[in-house]
Design a protein around this motif. Structure first.
Motif, PDB file in Angstrom:
ATOM      1  N   ASP A 111       0.832  -1.214   0.000  1.00  0.00           N
ATOM      2  CA  ASP A 111       0.000   0.000   0.000  1.00  0.00           C
ATOM      3  C   ASP A 111       0.861   1.257   0.000  1.00  0.00           C
ATOM      4  O   ASP A 111       0.542   2.241  -0.668  1.00  0.00           O
ATOM      5  CB  ASP A 111      -0.945   0.002   1.203  1.00  0.00           C
ATOM      6  CG  ASP A 111      -2.030  -1.057   1.093  1.00  0.00           C
ATOM      7  OD1 ASP A 111      -2.218  -1.603  -0.013  1.00  0.00           O
ATOM      8  OD2 ASP A 111      -2.675  -1.333   2.125  1.00  0.00           O
ATOM      9  N   MET A 112       1.972   1.238   0.749  1.00  0.00           N
ATOM     10  CA  MET A 112       2.844   2.411   0.793  1.00  0.00           C
ATOM     11  C   MET A 112       3.521   2.641  -0.548  1.00  0.00           C
ATOM     12  O   MET A 112       3.648   3.774  -0.999  1.00  0.00           O
ATOM     13  CB  MET A 112       3.887   2.258   1.903  1.00  0.00           C
ATOM     14  CG  MET A 112       3.296   2.428   3.282  1.00  0.00           C
ATOM     15  SD  MET A 112       4.537   2.373   4.571  1.00  0.00           S
ATOM     16  CE  MET A 112       5.427   3.866   4.263  1.00  0.00           C
ATOM     17  N   VAL A 113       3.942   1.565  -1.210  1.00  0.00           N
ATOM     18  CA  VAL A 113       4.580   1.703  -2.519  1.00  0.00           C
ATOM     19  C   VAL A 113       3.565   2.233  -3.528  1.00  0.00           C
ATOM     20  O   VAL A 113       3.884   3.106  -4.337  1.00  0.00           O
ATOM     21  CB  VAL A 113       5.177   0.354  -2.978  1.00  0.00           C
ATOM     22  CG1 VAL A 113       5.570   0.395  -4.443  1.00  0.00           C
ATOM     23  CG2 VAL A 113       6.369  -0.005  -2.109  1.00  0.00           C
ATOM     24  N   ASN A 114       2.337   1.736  -3.464  1.00  0.00           N
ATOM     25  CA  ASN A 114       1.302   2.190  -4.399  1.00  0.00           C
ATOM     26  C   ASN A 114       0.894   3.634  -4.135  1.00  0.00           C
ATOM     27  O   ASN A 114       0.477   4.343  -5.039  1.00  0.00           O
ATOM     28  CB  ASN A 114       0.077   1.278  -4.329  1.00  0.00           C
ATOM     29  CG  ASN A 114       0.358  -0.090  -4.894  1.00  0.00           C
ATOM     30  OD1 ASN A 114       1.265  -0.266  -5.705  1.00  0.00           O
ATOM     31  ND2 ASN A 114      -0.400  -1.081  -4.459  1.00  0.00           N
ATOM     32  N   THR A 146       3.448   8.488  -4.048  1.00  0.00           N
ATOM     33  CA  THR A 146       3.422   9.897  -4.445  1.00  0.00           C
ATOM     34  C   THR A 146       2.645  10.733  -3.441  1.00  0.00           C
ATOM     35  O   THR A 146       3.055  11.842  -3.112  1.00  0.00           O
ATOM     36  CB  THR A 146       2.819  10.057  -5.855  1.00  0.00           C
ATOM     37  OG1 THR A 146       1.529   9.447  -5.883  1.00  0.00           O
ATOM     38  CG2 THR A 146       3.713   9.424  -6.908  1.00  0.00           C
ATOM     39  N   GLN A 147       1.526  10.195  -2.949  1.00  0.00           N
ATOM     40  CA  GLN A 147       0.753  10.943  -1.959  1.00  0.00           C
ATOM     41  C   GLN A 147       1.512  11.053  -0.643  1.00  0.00           C
ATOM     42  O   GLN A 147       1.535  12.111  -0.024  1.00  0.00           O
ATOM     43  CB  GLN A 147      -0.609  10.279  -1.720  1.00  0.00           C
ATOM     44  CG  GLN A 147      -1.525  10.343  -2.916  1.00  0.00           C
ATOM     45  CD  GLN A 147      -2.190   9.008  -3.188  1.00  0.00           C
ATOM     46  OE1 GLN A 147      -1.785   7.991  -2.665  1.00  0.00           O
ATOM     47  NE2 GLN A 147      -3.210   9.034  -4.038  1.00  0.00           N
ATOM     48  N   VAL A 187       6.942  15.875   2.152  1.00  0.00           N
ATOM     49  CA  VAL A 187       7.669  17.052   1.656  1.00  0.00           C
ATOM     50  C   VAL A 187       6.975  18.332   2.099  1.00  0.00           C
ATOM     51  O   VAL A 187       7.632  19.285   2.534  1.00  0.00           O
ATOM     52  CB  VAL A 187       7.815  16.994   0.120  1.00  0.00           C
ATOM     53  CG1 VAL A 187       8.299  18.318  -0.446  1.00  0.00           C
ATOM     54  CG2 VAL A 187       8.757  15.875  -0.269  1.00  0.00           C
ATOM     55  N   ASP A 188       5.647  18.367   2.019  1.00  0.00           N
ATOM     56  CA  ASP A 188       4.918  19.560   2.459  1.00  0.00           C
ATOM     57  C   ASP A 188       5.127  19.810   3.951  1.00  0.00           C
ATOM     58  O   ASP A 188       5.298  20.946   4.384  1.00  0.00           O
ATOM     59  CB  ASP A 188       3.422  19.427   2.158  1.00  0.00           C
ATOM     60  CG  ASP A 188       3.111  19.532   0.672  1.00  0.00           C
ATOM     61  OD1 ASP A 188       4.009  19.951  -0.099  1.00  0.00           O
ATOM     62  OD2 ASP A 188       1.982  19.166   0.277  1.00  0.00           O
ATOM     63  N   GLY A 189       5.123  18.750   4.738  1.00  0.00           N
ATOM     64  CA  GLY A 189       5.322  18.902   6.178  1.00  0.00           C
ATOM     65  C   GLY A 189       6.734  19.324   6.524  1.00  0.00           C
ATOM     66  O   GLY A 189       6.959  20.137   7.423  1.00  0.00           O
TER      67      GLY A 189
END
Length: 160
Positions: free
Chosen positions: A40-43, A46-47, A53-55
């Protein structure tokens, strides 16, 4: 007549092969849901990456990361044999302060005689000496002009 053959019996395996160990690891990861989580993390990478990155791209986060880096650089300069007594001393001091905070309050100030007794207390003076040396070093460092941390640790001038 035939020549005698030499044959040595291979020892019995007591541990699994790498392939067997890998198969067991994958099965355990699957049974406990880690493979599904990883998939699930690999899929969703991008999110997740965007959230991270935003944090991390906030001024407070950047300051925190830089401060942690400086803390690690400063700790790296202290040999463990010097740092361990410091930690033990700080721990003992904290315990002493905590115990004294709950001690019954004295009815009056020590007065001149009490102060004179404290001046003759060798253990007190031996404890005050390192604190005073630390305060002198602290005063020297705090009064130095501010410079970029990269300049202080690398010796190279900063361009910003």
């Amino acid at each position: 007549m035939a020549e005698r053959m030499s044959y040595e019996v291979p020892p019995t395996r007591t541990e699994p092969t790498a392939a067997e160990a890998m198969e067991k690891l994958i099965e355990s990861l699957h049974q406990h849901g880690f493979l599904r989580l990883a998939t699930d993390m690999v899929n969703a990478n991008t999110q997740i990456a965007k959230v991270l990155v935003d944090g991390l791209n906030q001024p407070g986060s950047l300051n925190a990361m830089q401060n942690l880096t400086l803390l690690f650089k400063a700790l790296a300069t202290i040999p463990p044999e010097d740092f361990n007594p410091l930690l033990l001393a700080v721990t003992a001091a904290a315990k002493g302060m905590r115990e004294n905070a709950h001690a019954p309050a004295e009815k009056s100030a020590p007065g001149i005689r009490g102060i004179i007794k404290m001046l003759n207390d060798e253990e007190l003076w031996q404890g005050v000496k390192p604190v005073m040396a630390g305060m002198r070093a602290f005063g020297r460092e705090i009064n130095k002009p501010a410079e970029k941390p990269i300049s202080r640790y690398s010796g190279k001038p900063s361009h910003a």
